[in-house]
Design a protein around this motif. Structure first.
Motif, PDB file in Angstrom:
ATOM      1  N   ALA A   7      -5.015  -1.014   3.081  1.00  0.00           N
ATOM      2  CA  ALA A   7      -5.020  -1.912   4.234  1.00  0.00           C
ATOM      3  C   ALA A   7      -6.347  -2.658   4.329  1.00  0.00           C
ATOM      4  O   ALA A   7      -6.379  -3.880   4.534  1.00  0.00           O
ATOM      5  CB  ALA A   7      -4.764  -1.116   5.508  1.00  0.00           C
ATOM      6  N   VAL A   8      -7.464  -1.920   4.144  1.00  0.00           N
ATOM      7  CA  VAL A   8      -8.784  -2.574   4.194  1.00  0.00           C
ATOM      8  C   VAL A   8      -8.893  -3.592   3.065  1.00  0.00           C
ATOM      9  O   VAL A   8      -9.347  -4.731   3.272  1.00  0.00           O
ATOM     10  CB  VAL A   8      -9.909  -1.520   4.100  1.00  0.00           C
ATOM     11  N   GLY A   9      -8.474  -3.185   1.851  1.00  0.00           N
ATOM     12  CA  GLY A   9      -8.567  -4.080   0.700  1.00  0.00           C
ATOM     13  C   GLY A   9      -7.780  -5.369   0.898  1.00  0.00           C
ATOM     14  O   GLY A   9      -8.273  -6.471   0.633  1.00  0.00           O
ATOM     15  N   ALA A  44      -1.621   1.370  -4.393  1.00  0.00           N
ATOM     16  CA  ALA A  44      -2.132   2.682  -4.002  1.00  0.00           C
ATOM     17  C   ALA A  44      -1.353   3.219  -2.808  1.00  0.00           C
ATOM     18  O   ALA A  44      -0.943   4.385  -2.785  1.00  0.00           O
ATOM     19  CB  ALA A  44      -3.622   2.570  -3.677  1.00  0.00           C
ATOM     20  N   ALA A  45      -1.115   2.358  -1.814  1.00  0.00           N
ATOM     21  CA  ALA A  45      -0.388   2.809  -0.623  1.00  0.00           C
ATOM     22  C   ALA A  45       1.056   3.154  -0.964  1.00  0.00           C
ATOM     23  O   ALA A  45       1.636   4.086  -0.397  1.00  0.00           O
ATOM     24  CB  ALA A  45      -0.434   1.732   0.445  1.00  0.00           C
ATOM     25  N   ILE A  46       1.645   2.421  -1.934  1.00  0.00           N
ATOM     26  CA  ILE A  46       3.030   2.718  -2.318  1.00  0.00           C
ATOM     27  C   ILE A  46       3.107   4.089  -2.979  1.00  0.00           C
ATOM     28  O   ILE A  46       4.025   4.869  -2.720  1.00  0.00           O
ATOM     29  CB  ILE A  46       3.580   1.609  -3.244  1.00  0.00           C
ATOM     30  N   PHE A  47       2.101   4.410  -3.833  1.00  0.00           N
ATOM     31  CA  PHE A  47       2.055   5.743  -4.436  1.00  0.00           C
ATOM     32  C   PHE A  47       2.012   6.809  -3.342  1.00  0.00           C
ATOM     33  O   PHE A  47       2.711   7.825  -3.414  1.00  0.00           O
ATOM     34  CB  PHE A  47       0.830   5.894  -5.342  1.00  0.00           C
ATOM     35  N   ALA A  48       1.176   6.567  -2.317  1.00  0.00           N
ATOM     36  CA  ALA A  48       1.059   7.544  -1.232  1.00  0.00           C
ATOM     37  C   ALA A  48       2.387   7.683  -0.487  1.00  0.00           C
ATOM     38  O   ALA A  48       2.805   8.792  -0.127  1.00  0.00           O
ATOM     39  CB  ALA A  48      -0.045   7.127  -0.268  1.00  0.00           C
ATOM     40  N   LEU A  49       3.064   6.551  -0.285  1.00  0.00           N
ATOM     41  CA  LEU A  49       4.370   6.582   0.392  1.00  0.00           C
ATOM     42  C   LEU A  49       5.384   7.382  -0.411  1.00  0.00           C
ATOM     43  O   LEU A  49       6.123   8.218   0.136  1.00  0.00           O
ATOM     44  CB  LEU A  49       4.867   5.139   0.594  1.00  0.00           C
TER      45      LEU A  49
END
Lengths: 236, 83
Positions: free
Chosen positions: A24-26, A62-67
């Motif tokens: 989100a920050v990126g 990265a966020a999709i991997f976490a999801l």
């Protein structure tokens, strides 16, 4: 509710809660730089928008991997598993949650400097986009390591001893926290390489080579973390 | 699960400590090496003729930034195999 079910929900929460921070920050950083570029070159709106979307999509990885890991932890079948399995699920959540922070933030940095470059000279947008994609892809390495360890932990059925439980939690911390620094560091390398390509697009080959060498050396601590995590999971 | 005492407990905490040591220990060198690599790319962008010298200096600088990461690795391995 039995412990393993509670642990899987906790692990999923840690995974996506921490995992959403970096990306989100990126992405926000890329959008900020895109708006700045648009202020300088209002006529290059199409090119800026296109590159911004590509950059943000890769930063999202990265966020999709976490999801994905959060969903695996939520809907995995843990019927009749022992207590140790619950700790393995929490460790899987810590690994992917912390592990995606660095790559998410790091992938935003080259996106931002690409936007600066396009704002300076929209003619270079194609060269810069290629360079940005290479830099961002290498930046995702640390997240991929974290995802690998996280998947191993989520599918592991550890022996039910205190020693093994602590070893597994240790593996989660080692890989999760260990992926933060190299992710951000890779992003810094790619950011400055993209700034340089934006100034002198004719030097792109040389700069890409140097960037990849710099990023590869930055990844070494990540590899140490991976080795320590795998030793803690499989050897002890 | 019941025998949380004695050598087993020390062993268990040593493993957790190894993970925390390597995890936190990898953050600093990662960011530091990134700075070195980034500034090297910037310098090559300004003076492409000096690329070899800059790359050499970059690798030396990164190797030295790496040392604390190696300390963390050594401490983690000692905690795993020796303690």
């Amino acid at each position: 509710m039995e412990f393993v079910a509670v642990a899987s929900v906790l692990g999923a929460g840690i995974a996506i809660g921490l995992g959403a921070i970096g990306s989100a920050v990126g992405e926000g950083y890329i959008a900020m730089k895109a708006v700045e570029a648009l202020g300088r070159q209002p006529n290059a709106g199409g090119k800026i928008l296109r590159t911004m979307i590509i950059g943000q999509a890769i930063t999202e990885t990265a966020a999709i991997f976490a999801l994905v890991m959060a969903l695996v932890l939520l809907f995995g079948n843990n019927e009749g598993a022992e207590v140790a399995k619950g700790y393995a699920l929490i460790a899987a959540g810590i690994t992917i949650g912390c592990g995606t922070v660095g790559s998410g933030f790091g992938a935003g940095l080259p996106g931002g400097s690409t936007m600066e470059g396009i704002g300076r000279n929209p003619e270079n947008s194609d060269t810069l986009t290629v360079q940005m994609v290479i830099g961002q892809a290498v930046t995702q390495t640390s997240t991929i390591f974290a995802l690998t360890v996280s998947l191993i932990l989520a599918t592991l059925t550890p022996e039910n001893t205190v020693v093994k439980i602590f070893a597994i939690l240790g593996a989660g911390f080692a890989m999760g926290l260990g992926a933060v620094g190299p992710g951000i560091g890779d992003g810094f390398v790619a950011k400055n390489a993209n700034t340089a390509v934006g100034r002198r697009p004719e030097q792109m080959g040389l700069l890409t080579r140097t960037m990849i060498i710099g990023q590869a050396v930055t990844e070494t601590t990540d590899i140490y973390s991976l080795v320590v995590a795998l030793i803690l999971i499989f050897v002890v | 699960m019941e025998n949380i005492a004695g050598p087993d407990f020390i062993k268990a905490l040593a493993f957790l400590a190894a993970g925390i040591a390597m995890g936190f220990g990898a953050i600093g060198p990662g960011i530091g090496e990134g700075f070195v690599g980034g500034k090297a790319c910037e310098a090559i962008g300004k003076r492409p003729d000096e690329a070899n010298l800059i790359t050499k200096t970059m690798i030396i600088g990164q190797a030295i930034s790496e040392t604390t990461g190696i300390y963390a690795l050594v401490v983690a391995l000692i905690l795993i195999f020796v303690v």
